[in-house]
Enzyme design. Structure first.
Site, mmCIF file in Angstrom:
data_model
loop_
_atom_site.group_PDB
_atom_site.id
_atom_site.type_symbol
_atom_site.label_atom_id
_atom_site.label_comp_id
_atom_site.label_asym_id
_atom_site.label_seq_id
_atom_site.Cartn_x
_atom_site.Cartn_y
_atom_site.Cartn_z
ATOM 1 N N HIS A 36 0.429 -0.920 -0.595
ATOM 2 C CA HIS A 36 -0.078 0.207 -0.050
ATOM 3 C C HIS A 36 0.798 1.127 0.445
ATOM 4 O O HIS A 36 0.129 2.649 0.354
ATOM 5 C CB HIS A 36 -1.047 -0.024 1.006
ATOM 6 N N ASP A 38 2.663 2.210 -3.215
ATOM 7 C CA ASP A 38 2.791 2.189 -4.588
ATOM 8 C C ASP A 38 1.497 3.472 -4.962
ATOM 9 O O ASP A 38 2.757 4.586 -5.576
ATOM 10 C CB ASP A 38 2.822 1.398 -6.003
ATOM 11 N N GLY A 129 -9.117 -12.578 -6.813
ATOM 12 C CA GLY A 129 -8.757 -12.088 -5.559
ATOM 13 C C GLY A 129 -7.889 -12.466 -4.842
ATOM 14 O O GLY A 129 -8.234 -12.920 -3.086
ATOM 15 N N ALA A 130 -6.842 -13.218 -4.687
ATOM 16 C CA ALA A 130 -6.373 -14.024 -3.859
ATOM 17 C C ALA A 130 -4.643 -13.419 -4.085
ATOM 18 O O ALA A 130 -4.046 -12.910 -3.139
ATOM 19 C CB ALA A 130 -5.416 -14.882 -3.823
ATOM 20 N N SER A 134 -3.586 -10.872 -10.488
ATOM 21 C CA SER A 134 -4.712 -12.153 -11.363
ATOM 22 C C SER A 134 -5.114 -11.009 -12.494
ATOM 23 O O SER A 134 -5.082 -11.289 -13.714
ATOM 24 C CB SER A 134 -5.694 -13.145 -10.758
ATOM 25 N N SER A 135 -5.295 -10.130 -12.000
ATOM 26 C CA SER A 135 -6.572 -8.719 -13.834
ATOM 27 C C SER A 135 -5.090 -8.512 -13.740
ATOM 28 O O SER A 135 -5.202 -7.862 -14.526
ATOM 29 C CB SER A 135 -7.040 -8.024 -12.344
ATOM 30 N N ASP A 179 1.437 -3.806 -9.908
ATOM 31 C CA ASP A 179 1.103 -5.417 -10.129
ATOM 32 C C ASP A 179 1.088 -5.349 -11.616
ATOM 33 O O ASP A 179 2.196 -6.440 -12.140
ATOM 34 C CB ASP A 179 -0.474 -5.254 -10.015
#
Ligand code: GLA
Length: 397
Positions: A36, A38, A129-130, A134-135, A179
């Protein structure tokens, strides 16, 4: 079981007839430290992991994008022309999983890049959602596919920024750059250090004899993205209020721990707690870089433990299952450090473990977590993987 590349190609043939031209691959990531921060211009230390989104693609030209999602057995088509000038919310007519493709196409076109129709079959073994991005993996896979199909070439960081823009403006999550950066720029065998203000980055070696173990609580929180945007707003409020006594600050990254202590009383209590996490996490990440370079796994691990306590108590993005997984891990032999990774509210922890203890750690942690929580976790050693790319032939060789 995850879909193999030959299953993916078979699926493509069944869905669209004929062979794909190529397969684009983009990995998920796990973040070692710098959580938290970036979107506060701080420093992050992610690793691209050996789990990825894979897209079998045939460039068809024209305006139609036809997508098939192997893992959920769903299909959709949209026209690129319909995406022009559309921003968050307008994509709502598309199912959630297809909005990443639409958003990326929109962001690339907005930047003036050639984006034409294609057929694509998508599969991913990055759990959704882990907290393993993934997105971002899906976004970067689409961007990589359109880059190959369009014959243009951008630096991986540029591609990452366009994917972040897609997520911010089109999907509607106000995420930072970490990410998409890790997915695009990953380096096999290395952690990455990124300065989220200057976007300067480089590989950092992991200490010898350590393993990175990911432990999935199997808890998923829907509330994640709205709470994420609230955290971000609180950080921005803290900067506004601290800019009075500390002129020249642009983000919480500019506030030292000492200055923060001096002026924290000017902030509403909740905002002060959130900002304290960010200021101290930036400081931890700065110290961690030297420790990693010196190969000091024990001291680095302690910073990971401190980070978890801060995410739990100050930033309030943990949950009981993440706290159990972390506490059990920290008590096991060979564990240097353990903490939640990613946005929080469920998902995974990241653990820095003595390599020779990793197998016992994995087994024992799984048993203890299941005993305490009543859910079977998924726990595995992960390898630092290369960033996104195209596999040269359809069989993925
Ligand atoms: C999510 C976001 C990232 C980052 C992390 C928290 O993964 O996509 O940009 O803010 O949360 O560190």
């Amino acid at each position: 079981m995850s879909t193999t590349l030959s299953d993916l190609t078979t699926h493509f043939r069944q869905a669209f007839g004929g062979e794909p031209d190529f397969i684009a691959r983009a990995p998920g990531r796990v973040n070692l430290l710098g959580e938290h921060v970036d979107y506060n211009d701080g420093w992050v230390l992610p690793i691209a992991i050996d789990r990825a989104a894979r897209l079998a693609v045939r460039a068809t030209g024209g305006e139609t994008v036809a997508l098939s999602a192997v893992d959920i057995d769903a299909r959709v088509e949209f026209r690129l022309a319909d995406l022009e000038a559309k921003v968050a919310g307008d994509g709502a007519a598309l199912p959630g999983w297809a909005r990443y493709a639409a958003g990326v196409a929109w962001a690339l076109r907005e930047r003036g890049l050639a984006v034409a129709g294609l057929q694509a079959a998508l599969t991913s073994d990055v759990p959704r959602g882990a907290g393993l991005s993934s997105s971002a993996a899906v976004e970067v896979a689409y961007a990589t596919a359109w880059q190959r199909a369009g014959g243009w070439s951008l630096a991986p960081m540029e591609l990452a920024r366009l994917c972040q823009r897609a997520e911010n403006a089109y999907v509607g999550v106000n995420c930072g750059i970490m990410d998409q950066f890790a997915s695009a720029c990953g380096q096999a065998g290395y952690a990455l250090l990124l300065d989220c203000r200057t976007l300067e980055w480089g590989p950092l070696p992991l200490p010898a004899g350590v393993a990175v173990v990911v432990a999935d609580t199997m808890v998923r929180r829907e509330l994640g993205s709205s709470e994420y945007n609230v955290r971000r707003a609180h950080c921005e409020e803290a900067v506004r209020l601290l800019a009075g006594p500390l002129p020249g600050i642009r983000a919480l990254r500019d506030v030292s721990v000492a200055d923060f202590r001096r002026h924290a009383h000017r902030l509403p209590e909740l905002v002060a707690r959130r900002a304290q996490h960010v200021v101290e996490e930036c400081d931890r990440t700065q110290r961690a870089v030297g420790l990693l370079r010196a190969g000091d796994a024990a001291a680095f691990g302690q910073l990971m433990n401190d980070c978890h306590a801060s995410l739990r108590d100050l930033y309030a993005v943990s949950c009981p299952e993440l706290d159990v997984m972390t506490a059990e891990a920290q008590a096991l032999p060979g564990c240097y450090g353990a903490r939640l990774t990613g946005a929080g509210f469920g998902g995974c922890t990241v653990n820095l473990i003595q390599a020779e203890a990793a197998e016992d750690f994995r087994r024992e942690l799984a048993a203890r977590y299941e005993r305490a929580v009543g859910r079977k976790p998924e726990i595995y050693v992960c390898q630092a993987a290369a960033g996104a790319g195209v596999l040269p032939d359809a069989a993925g060789r």
